[in-house]
Design a protein around this motif. Structure first.
Motif, mmCIF file in Angstrom:
data_model
loop_
_atom_site.group_PDB
_atom_site.id
_atom_site.type_symbol
_atom_site.label_atom_id
_atom_site.label_comp_id
_atom_site.label_asym_id
_atom_site.label_seq_id
_atom_site.Cartn_x
_atom_site.Cartn_y
_atom_site.Cartn_z
ATOM 1 N N PRO A 172 55.100 7.984 17.849
ATOM 2 C CA PRO A 172 54.004 7.724 18.784
ATOM 3 C C PRO A 172 52.634 8.146 18.271
ATOM 4 N N LEU A 173 52.569 9.251 17.512
ATOM 5 C CA LEU A 173 51.282 9.727 16.995
ATOM 6 C C LEU A 173 50.630 8.675 16.099
ATOM 7 N N LEU A 174 51.380 8.173 15.118
ATOM 8 C CA LEU A 174 50.817 7.201 14.186
ATOM 9 C C LEU A 174 50.474 5.896 14.890
ATOM 10 N N ALA A 175 51.286 5.503 15.861
ATOM 11 C CA ALA A 175 50.991 4.277 16.603
ATOM 12 C C ALA A 175 49.699 4.424 17.403
ATOM 13 N N ARG A 176 49.494 5.583 18.014
ATOM 14 C CA ARG A 176 48.264 5.829 18.777
ATOM 15 C C ARG A 176 47.044 5.751 17.877
ATOM 16 N N ILE A 177 47.103 6.448 16.731
ATOM 17 C CA ILE A 177 45.937 6.493 15.844
ATOM 18 C C ILE A 177 45.661 5.117 15.256
ATOM 19 N N ALA A 178 46.713 4.360 14.942
ATOM 20 C CA ALA A 178 46.509 2.999 14.449
ATOM 21 C C ALA A 178 45.805 2.144 15.496
ATOM 22 N N ALA A 179 46.173 2.310 16.765
ATOM 23 C CA ALA A 179 45.528 1.541 17.835
ATOM 24 C C ALA A 179 44.083 1.974 18.035
ATOM 25 N N GLN A 180 43.781 3.269 17.817
ATOM 26 C CA GLN A 180 42.412 3.756 17.961
ATOM 27 C C GLN A 180 41.467 3.044 16.999
ATOM 28 N N GLY A 181 41.925 2.833 15.781
ATOM 29 C CA GLY A 181 41.057 2.221 14.783
ATOM 30 C C GLY A 181 41.072 0.714 14.770
ATOM 31 N N ALA A 182 41.850 0.089 15.652
ATOM 32 C CA ALA A 182 41.948 -1.365 15.661
ATOM 33 C C ALA A 182 40.867 -1.981 16.546
ATOM 34 N N ALA A 183 40.404 -3.147 16.136
ATOM 35 C CA ALA A 183 39.440 -3.884 16.948
ATOM 36 C C ALA A 183 40.152 -4.519 18.137
ATOM 37 N N PRO A 184 39.417 -4.877 19.196
ATOM 38 C CA PRO A 184 40.059 -5.521 20.349
ATOM 39 C C PRO A 184 40.841 -6.765 19.938
ATOM 40 N N GLY A 185 42.091 -6.836 20.369
ATOM 41 C CA GLY A 185 42.942 -7.967 20.043
ATOM 42 C C GLY A 185 43.600 -7.898 18.677
ATOM 43 N N GLU A 186 43.412 -6.786 17.954
ATOM 44 C CA GLU A 186 43.949 -6.669 16.592
ATOM 45 C C GLU A 186 45.273 -5.915 16.600
ATOM 46 N N ILE A 187 46.122 -6.221 15.623
ATOM 47 C CA ILE A 187 47.363 -5.495 15.393
ATOM 48 C C ILE A 187 47.214 -4.729 14.085
ATOM 49 N N ARG A 188 47.409 -3.423 14.120
ATOM 50 C CA ARG A 188 47.264 -2.604 12.917
ATOM 51 C C ARG A 188 48.480 -1.691 12.788
ATOM 52 N N PRO A 214 38.737 12.424 11.816
ATOM 53 C CA PRO A 214 38.359 13.696 12.430
ATOM 54 C C PRO A 214 39.523 14.378 13.121
ATOM 55 N N ALA A 215 39.422 15.681 13.283
ATOM 56 C CA ALA A 215 40.491 16.441 13.926
ATOM 57 C C ALA A 215 40.767 15.934 15.334
ATOM 58 N N SER A 216 39.727 15.460 16.026
ATOM 59 C CA SER A 216 39.897 14.998 17.405
ATOM 60 C C SER A 216 40.740 13.730 17.502
ATOM 61 N N ALA A 217 41.001 13.050 16.365
ATOM 62 C CA ALA A 217 41.837 11.851 16.404
ATOM 63 C C ALA A 217 43.296 12.183 16.660
ATOM 64 N N LEU A 218 43.701 13.423 16.434
ATOM 65 C CA LEU A 218 45.087 13.822 16.686
ATOM 66 C C LEU A 218 45.333 13.905 18.182
ATOM 67 N N HIS A 219 46.416 13.287 18.636
ATOM 68 C CA HIS A 219 46.748 13.331 20.050
ATOM 69 C C HIS A 219 47.024 14.773 20.470
ATOM 70 N N GLY A 220 46.375 15.221 21.532
ATOM 71 C CA GLY A 220 46.538 16.581 22.020
ATOM 72 C C GLY A 220 45.465 17.537 21.548
ATOM 73 N N VAL A 221 44.621 17.114 20.595
ATOM 74 C CA VAL A 221 43.518 17.959 20.132
ATOM 75 C C VAL A 221 42.278 17.562 20.914
ATOM 76 N N GLY A 222 41.924 18.395 21.886
ATOM 77 C CA GLY A 222 40.760 18.127 22.701
ATOM 78 C C GLY A 222 39.489 18.687 22.081
ATOM 79 N N PRO A 223 38.352 18.573 22.797
ATOM 80 C CA PRO A 223 37.079 19.050 22.246
ATOM 81 C C PRO A 223 37.083 20.526 21.898
ATOM 82 N N ALA A 224 37.696 21.379 22.745
ATOM 83 C CA ALA A 224 37.694 22.817 22.475
ATOM 84 C C ALA A 224 38.487 23.148 21.214
ATOM 85 N N THR A 225 39.676 22.548 21.065
ATOM 86 C CA THR A 225 40.485 22.787 19.871
ATOM 87 C C THR A 225 39.786 22.262 18.630
ATOM 88 N N ALA A 226 39.151 21.083 18.735
ATOM 89 C CA ALA A 226 38.430 20.524 17.589
ATOM 90 C C ALA A 226 37.282 21.427 17.177
#
Length: 371
Positions: free
Chosen positions: A105-121, A138-150
């Motif tokens: 799930p982590l890698l799938a989330r980050i791949a979707a973050q960097g994808a353009a609308p309608g894109e499959i990455r 950036p550290a904040s791209a990790l799921h579960g790392v919020g602003p304070a942790t970053a």
């Protein structure tokens, strides 16, 4: 009737070959970029269920799907199934899907973050490829790392996922604590054993505000939250429902999101109570210079209003607020939903905390954002 022949099974992977990624993170948006409705969201979850029963709904507009069990049946890899999902969502529902594919799930989330609308990455399940994919993010791209942790990580120079992965685990545990440090270290290396937990779309009601440009001003974000909370409260009262929880979703300029949920003191559809909870969720994020693209509120765990108990108070202002709210609802029912709304949503900016009020008509006079 003769049943349709089952697609031929794909040959098994040769020994030593990298595993095929089979996790999809799907984000739904309408063709014109507006958020999908709660009813349409449930229909889109049904579309995903045509490929796999292992679906985790992520309201208001996303879902995780584990399609590893469907790869051989459909004789396609995960990218092929993602393409079918994308085409069917667009053809049947007029919805564009942004889909990230990964081995977890982590890698799938980050791949979707960097994808353009309608894109499959997708991210191949290869250690070197995963490390290169995560390195400069950036550290904040990790799921579960919020602003304070970053911020805590950046204070020690650990401002990218690659640097976090290169740091000794003991260092991260000293900075973040034993459990959080271990989790962040594993995720920085692309390791996420979290399973996709099948669930149903929560019975909820949501609203979203998209800013005309990436918003830095917290006062304008609070004004948007006030408008959303007022709208949600009016819709729930009109449908005879109350909410037990409120969820805030903040989407940033880099397409990443932060979602926080707060249990309410009691089931309610009262606008000021929803606004107070929304402000508390926003303040808890500690956003300083974040570039916010949109904010969304979702009333969760809805139930019928007649089944919910209301705590009585001896405060006459509380009864007065409920009477005023009932009068506003009657006016909106007669003259339209836009006929009455909070004054603070009309574009004035609230003064900063501690500022002295100016006299009436003075230059720079600003109104508050109280509902």
């Amino acid at each position: 009737m003769t049943p349709a022949p089952r697609p031929p099974a794909a040959p098994p992977d040769p020994p030593g070959a990298p595993r095929q990624p089979g996790m999809l993170h799907v984000r739904f948006r309408t063709a014109d970029g507006t958020p999908v409705s709660a009813g349409r969201f449930e229909q889109l979850l049904g579309l995903l269920a045509q490929f796999t029963p292992v679906i985790e709904a992520l309201p208001p507009d996303a879902a995780l799907a584990d399609v590893r069990g469907a790869l051989r049946y459909f004789d396609r890899d995960a990218a092929g199934i993602a393409e079918l999902v994308r085409l069917r969502a667009l053809a049947w529902h007029g919805v564009r899907c942004t889909i990230g594919i990964g081995a977890n799930p982590l890698l799938a989330r980050i791949a979707a973050q960097g994808a353009a609308p309608g894109e499959i990455r997708g991210v191949p399940d290869d250690a070197g490829t995963v490390a290169a994919f995560l390195d400069r993010r950036p550290a904040s791209a990790l799921h579960g790392v919020g602003p304070a942790t970053a911020r805590a990580l950046c204070a020690y120079g650990l401002d990218s996922i690659g640097r976090i992965a290169a740091a000794p685990p003991a260092t991260l545990q000293r900075i973040l604590g034993a459990r959080t440090g271990r989790i962040v270290y594993e995720r920085a290396r692309g390791i996420d054993p979290t399973p996709v937990t099948p669930n149903a779309a929560a019975r909820s009601m949501g609203a979203e505000h998209r800013f005309a440009h990436d918003e830095l001003d917290p006062a304008r974000r609070r004004r948007a939250l006030l408008s959303l909370a007022d709208d949600l409260g009016a819709r729930m009262r009109a449908s005879g429902q109350v909410a037990r929880a409120l969820t805030l979703t903040v989407r940033y300029a880099d397409r990443s999101t932060t979602t926080r949920t707060r249990r309410l003191d009691g089931p309610t559809a009262h606008g000021p109570a929803l606004t107070e909870a929304a402000y508390a969720l926003h303040a808890a994020l500690g956003l300083q210079r974040a570039r916010v693209r949109s904010v969304a509120l979702r009333a969760e765990d809805l139930c019928r209003a007649e089944r919910a108990a209301r705590q009585l108070t001896f405060d006459p202002s509380d009864d007065r607020a409920h009477r005023i709210e009932a009068a506003v609802d009657r006016a909106r029912a007669r003259f339209g939903t836009g006929s009455v709304r909070p004054a603070a949503t009309l574009g004035r900016t609230p003064p900063p905390p501690g500022a002295k009020p100016l006299g009436p008509g003075a230059k720079g006079d600003r109104g508050g954002d109280r509902p």
